[in-house]
Design an enzyme around this catalytic site. Structure first.
Site, PDB file in Angstrom:
ATOM      1  N   ARG A 118       0.944  -1.171  -0.100  1.00 44.13           N
ATOM      2  CA  ARG A 118      -0.012   0.081   0.016  1.00 44.13           C
ATOM      3  C   ARG A 118       1.007   1.179  -0.181  1.00 44.13           C
ATOM      4  NH1 ARG A 118      -5.226   1.347   3.121  1.00 44.13           N
ATOM      5  NH2 ARG A 118      -6.005  -0.038   2.404  1.00 44.13           N
ATOM      6  N   HIS A 145      -7.242   0.716  -6.662  1.00 43.34           N
ATOM      7  CA  HIS A 145      -7.599  -0.063  -5.484  1.00 43.34           C
ATOM      8  C   HIS A 145      -7.995  -1.532  -5.357  1.00 43.34           C
ATOM      9  CE1 HIS A 145      -8.206  -1.201  -1.662  1.00 43.34           C
ATOM     10  NE2 HIS A 145      -8.666  -0.503  -0.850  1.00 43.34           N
ATOM     11  N   GLN A 148     -10.325  -4.258  -3.203  1.00 43.22           N
ATOM     12  CA  GLN A 148     -11.472  -3.528  -2.264  1.00 43.22           C
ATOM     13  C   GLN A 148     -12.222  -4.310  -3.779  1.00 43.22           C
ATOM     14  OE1 GLN A 148     -12.642  -1.779   0.313  1.00 43.22           O
ATOM     15  NE2 GLN A 148     -14.290  -2.424  -0.318  1.00 43.22           N
ATOM     16  N   ASP A 236     -17.124   7.179  -1.787  1.00 40.03           N
ATOM     17  CA  ASP A 236     -16.074   6.997  -1.111  1.00 40.03           C
ATOM     18  C   ASP A 236     -15.995   7.898  -0.145  1.00 40.03           C
ATOM     19  OD1 ASP A 236     -13.620   6.187   0.005  1.00 40.03           O
ATOM     20  OD2 ASP A 236     -12.762   6.378  -1.537  1.00 40.03           O
ATOM     21  N   CYS A 275     -16.662   1.867   0.208  1.00 42.66           N
ATOM     22  CA  CYS A 275     -15.143   0.442   1.059  1.00 42.66           C
ATOM     23  C   CYS A 275     -14.948   0.896   2.050  1.00 42.66           C
ATOM     24  CB  CYS A 275     -13.970   1.040  -0.619  1.00 42.66           C
ATOM     25  SG  CYS A 275     -13.718   2.693  -0.248  1.00 42.66           S
ATOM     26  N   ARG A 303     -13.859  -8.553   1.476  1.00 43.56           N
ATOM     27  CA  ARG A 303     -12.015  -8.526   1.475  1.00 43.56           C
ATOM     28  C   ARG A 303     -11.691 -10.054   1.088  1.00 43.56           C
ATOM     29  NH1 ARG A 303     -10.246  -3.360   1.424  1.00 43.56           N
ATOM     30  NH2 ARG A 303      -8.401  -4.795   0.378  1.00 43.56           N
TER      31      ARG A 303
END
Ligand code: CP
Ligand code: NVA
Length: 317
Positions: A118, A145, A148, A236, A275, A303
């Site tokens: 990340r 991402h 996700q 988001d 998310c 996830r």
């Protein structure tokens, strides 16, 4: 015990059939539509995995930004598959003292069987992947991402029974999440309408990608127009990690809160996704996030399932 295999007369699949052993995953653009569907199929098979097909493997998690879901779901996924994981923050490694990304990637490749990273810049992730001799998985960059959005796709598939033809409305920032959704939608025949404030559109480099430029999302300014009749409504945070938390940006997003009035414009059977982490009262109200159409906690649970499928498909034998 090898990877889950097909039982006689059922449709169980081998992780190795997916065809991404030893591969990086920097964005879903790296995968074919069939591979994405196979991963979702495998993730459903792995919800209750009993054996330990990755026993003896070690997965590194190198995170330059905070995480709750991504870190913990990868660690639990590794554990449930019999592998172990090592979590490293930037400050716990010599990256904090200027060791280069390439040297770090080369060294970690001598100890680990996969590296989950990340970081801020997507170019830096590409640098990790170029220097590493083990698979590198994107755990979030400023551009994409993928882990996700795999979980989001599983959530939509579980709720709607299909992906092709589903109408998805994005309301908010043209950020890493929307950009990954743009890639996924183009591959899978999902109709994506995105409402972003002026100045906060997705990156033109993502819109110009092969396959995306032929199947672009519908870009709008009006949340109501994007949401009208949609099967799925997604938002988001307005301020992503690493972005300046400015009053100017918050002002630009006024009118982009997903509230019950906006959700009422979607299809009555619409689901709401986020998310997480959410900034309650900003991009979404409590009433929507905690309401009957919200699947955000199933989305978070997914996830774990998709990460198991991903680790097994990349590392399984
Ligand atoms: N959705 C997501 O990636 O959450 P974390 O930042 O907690 O990992
Ligand atoms: N767009 C958000 C996603 C967090 C999971 C960010 O990059 O901070």
């Amino acid at each position: 015990m090898p990877c889950p295999g097909p039982g006689k007369g059922d449709d169980r699949m081998l992780a190795t059939d997916i065809g991404i052993q030893g591969s990086d995953l920097l964005t879903l653009h790296d995968l074919s539509a069939q591979t994405i569907l196979d991963l979702l199929h495998l993730s459903a098979q792995l919800e209750h995995v009993q054996d330990a097909p990755l026993r003896g493997r070690t997965i590194g998690l190198l995170f330059r930004k905070p995480s709750t879901r991504t870190r913990v779901s990868f660690e639990v996924a590794a554990l449930e598959l019999g592998a172990r994981s090592i979590y490293m923050t930037e400050s716990q490694t010599q990256l904090s003292r200027g060791e280069t990304v390439a040297d770090t990637a080369k060294v970690l490749s001598r100890y680990l069987q996969a590296l989950v990273v990340r970081t801020g810049s997507h170019e830096e992730l590409e640098e990790f992947a170029a220097a590493a001799s083990v698979p590198v998985v994107n755990a979030l960059t400023d551009r994409f991402h993928p882990c996700q959005v795999l979980a989001d796709l599983k959530t939509v598939l579980d709720a709607k029974g299909t992906l092709a033809g589903v109408e998805v409305a994005w309301v908010g920032d043209g950020n890493n999440m929307l950009q990954e959704w743009i890639v996924a939608a183009a591959k899978l025949g999902i109709h994506l309408r995105a409402a972003c404030p002026a100045g906060y559109d997705p990156d033109p480099r993502v819109l110009a990608l092969d396959g995306v430029s032929d199947h672009p999302p519908t870009l709008l300014r009006s949340p109501a127009e994007a949401v009208r009749g949609a099967d799925v409504v997604i938002t988001d945070t307005w301020i992503s990690m690493g972005q300046e938390d400015s009053d100017r940006k918050r002002a630009a997003f006024q009118g982009f809160t997903v509230d019950e009035e906006l959700m009422a414009k979607a299809d009555p059977g619409a689901i709401f996704l986020h998310c997480l982490p959410a900034h309650r009262g900003e991009e979404v109200t409590d009433a929507v996030l905690d309401g009957p159409q919200s699947l955000v906690f199933d989305e978070a649970a997914n996830r774990l399932h998709v990460q198991k499928a991903l680790l097994l498909a990349i590392l399984g034998e």
